[in-house]
Motif scaffolding. Structure first.
Motif, PDB file in Angstrom:
ATOM      1  N   TYR A   1       1.127  -1.010  -0.240  1.00 51.64           N
ATOM      2  CA  TYR A   1       0.128  -0.200  -0.073  1.00 51.64           C
ATOM      3  C   TYR A   1       1.003   1.335   0.420  1.00 51.64           C
ATOM      4  O   TYR A   1       0.379   2.805  -1.306  1.00 51.64           O
TER       5      TYR A   1
ATOM      6  N   ASN B   1       1.982   1.605  -4.476  1.00 53.18           N
ATOM      7  CA  ASN B   1       0.141   1.441  -4.129  1.00 53.18           C
ATOM      8  C   ASN B   1      -1.192   0.966  -5.045  1.00 53.18           C
ATOM      9  O   ASN B   1      -1.327   0.640  -5.768  1.00 53.18           O
TER      10      ASN B   1
ATOM     11  N   SER C   1      -3.373  -1.518  -3.172  1.00 54.11           N
ATOM     12  CA  SER C   1      -4.107  -2.019  -1.804  1.00 54.11           C
ATOM     13  C   SER C   1      -3.700  -2.945  -0.511  1.00 54.11           C
ATOM     14  O   SER C   1      -2.994  -3.909  -1.246  1.00 54.11           O
ATOM     15  N   TYR C   2      -4.316  -2.115   0.026  1.00 53.32           N
ATOM     16  CA  TYR C   2      -4.065  -2.985   1.522  1.00 53.32           C
ATOM     17  C   TYR C   2      -4.143  -4.977   1.376  1.00 53.32           C
ATOM     18  O   TYR C   2      -3.411  -5.617   2.095  1.00 53.32           O
TER      19      TYR C   2
ATOM     20  N   THR D   1      -5.377  -6.283  -1.640  1.00 46.62           N
ATOM     21  CA  THR D   1      -4.827  -7.084  -2.453  1.00 46.62           C
ATOM     22  C   THR D   1      -2.762  -7.569  -2.023  1.00 46.62           C
ATOM     23  O   THR D   1      -3.474  -8.566  -2.758  1.00 46.62           O
TER      24      THR D   1
END
Length: 347
Positions: free
Chosen positions: A110, A114, A116-117, A119
């Protein structure tokens, strides 16, 4: 040639398991060594001796008793009843640490890439699952990649430090901290890290039947740990006391070396978190498999699912309570492994 490969596998796995994310951030080196000034240099030497001696001894005992998991080693050290309780306690701690490692991996995706956490968590979990299907081979393979990168980063840091004014501060740096705390630090550091790393080092030692391979590999691994600790300590000493205000002290130093080195640094933190993660899951899986007799894939999946759920809420309060207790138990563990008598054929 085959023996040399096994020696290097043991050395890289030992280094990769012990010198975890704490090295990359610099916080462990700062808290256990650098804040004690020039005493830190001496106590790193002591810690290196302990890592060589006790890491070798632990893997030789595991090889002798053919330990299936770290529980077998704890029973050999503490006796049947206490060894079982210690193993249960270590299971809880390792589960907590594993959840925190997974959360840390998601945060790196994250904050730095860039992504998401959630993912990041899922990518890490899938990678862990497929790698761990190969068992110990996966841990050896990952460390064979990560450890050379760690050593490269360490060499770059050392070269840059020796070109910086005040590079010799690690020899003369003063400290207000108690000398007794300084001398206790290498024992605490070694005890904590060795007791945590037994989840992977015990089964590794049990798999290797060649005693010379274990001894040489452990020596190389212990010396490598000492070298990386000393390199970090020298670099941090130059920037004392101001460097203490940073959450990730080595990050500030890495930024000075340019964007390329900073990318290596971020990759290194993720890689060290990942190696700790798969090592812990592997140790936990063996522990549960010995007791439940379920398939390794099912147990690994359950552990990963638990860690995924735990990483949603964080394990900070739990670990802040358990870590001090675990530190004390680790010292008891260290004392018993020092006291453990070796057979006539053992080193």
């Amino acid at each position: 040639m085959k023996r040399t490969g096994k020696v290097l596998q043991i050395a890289s796995t030992y280094m990769g398991t012990v010198v975890g994310a704490g090295f990359a951030t610099g916080q462990e080196i700062l808290q256990f060594f650098t804040r004690f000034g020039y005493w830190g240099t001496i106590t790193i030497a002591l810690a290196t001796v302990l890592f060589i001696w006790l890491g070798t001894k632990m893997m030789l005992i595991a090889s002798d008793i053919r330990a299936k998991s770290y529980e077998d080693l704890n029973k050999a050290l503490f006796g049947e009843q206490y060894g079982l309780w210690i193993s249960h306690f270590m299971f809880v701690i390792l589960l907590g640490v594993t959840a925190v490692m997974l959360a840390g991996a998601g945060t790196i995706f994250y904050e730095n890439w860039n992504i998401s956490y959630q993912t990041g968590l899922l990518i890490t979990i899938v990678a862990c699952y497929f790698l761990l299907r190969k068992g110990m081979k996966s841990i050896l393979m990952v460390n064979a990649i990560v450890v050379p990168v760690m050593l490269l980063f360490t060499v770059l840091i050392i070269i840059d430090t020796f070109n910086t004014p005040g590079a010799g501060r690690f020899i003369s740096l003063a400290s207000d901290h108690s000398i007794w705390a300084a001398w206790a630090a290498p024992f605490l550091y070694t005890a904590f890290n060795l007791s945590m790393s037994q989840a992977v080092l015990v089964p590794l030692g049990a798999e290797i039947r060649d005693r010379k391979v274990i001894i040489i590999g452990s020596w190389l691994g212990g010396l490598g740990i000492g070298f990386m600790l000393l390199a970090g300590h020298i670099a941090l000493s130059v920037h004392m006391p101001g460097i203490q205000q940073y959450a990730i002290p080595m990050g500030g130093i890495a930024k000075q070396l340019g964007q390329g080195v900073q990318f290596i640094y971020v990759f290194l933190i993720f890689a060290e978190i990942f190696t700790t993660l798969i090592a812990d899951i592997y140790g936990l899986t063996l522990q549960l498999q010995e007791r439940l007799k379920w398939s390794r894939s099912i147990i690994t999946t359950i552990i990963l699912l638990f860690c995924y759920m735990a990483s949603q809420i964080g394990f900070g309060p739990l670990l802040s309570t358990l870590y001090p207790i675990f530190g004390l138990i680790s010292l008891g563990w260290l004392y018993l492994i020092i006291r453990k008598r070796m057979g006539r054929s053992e080193a």
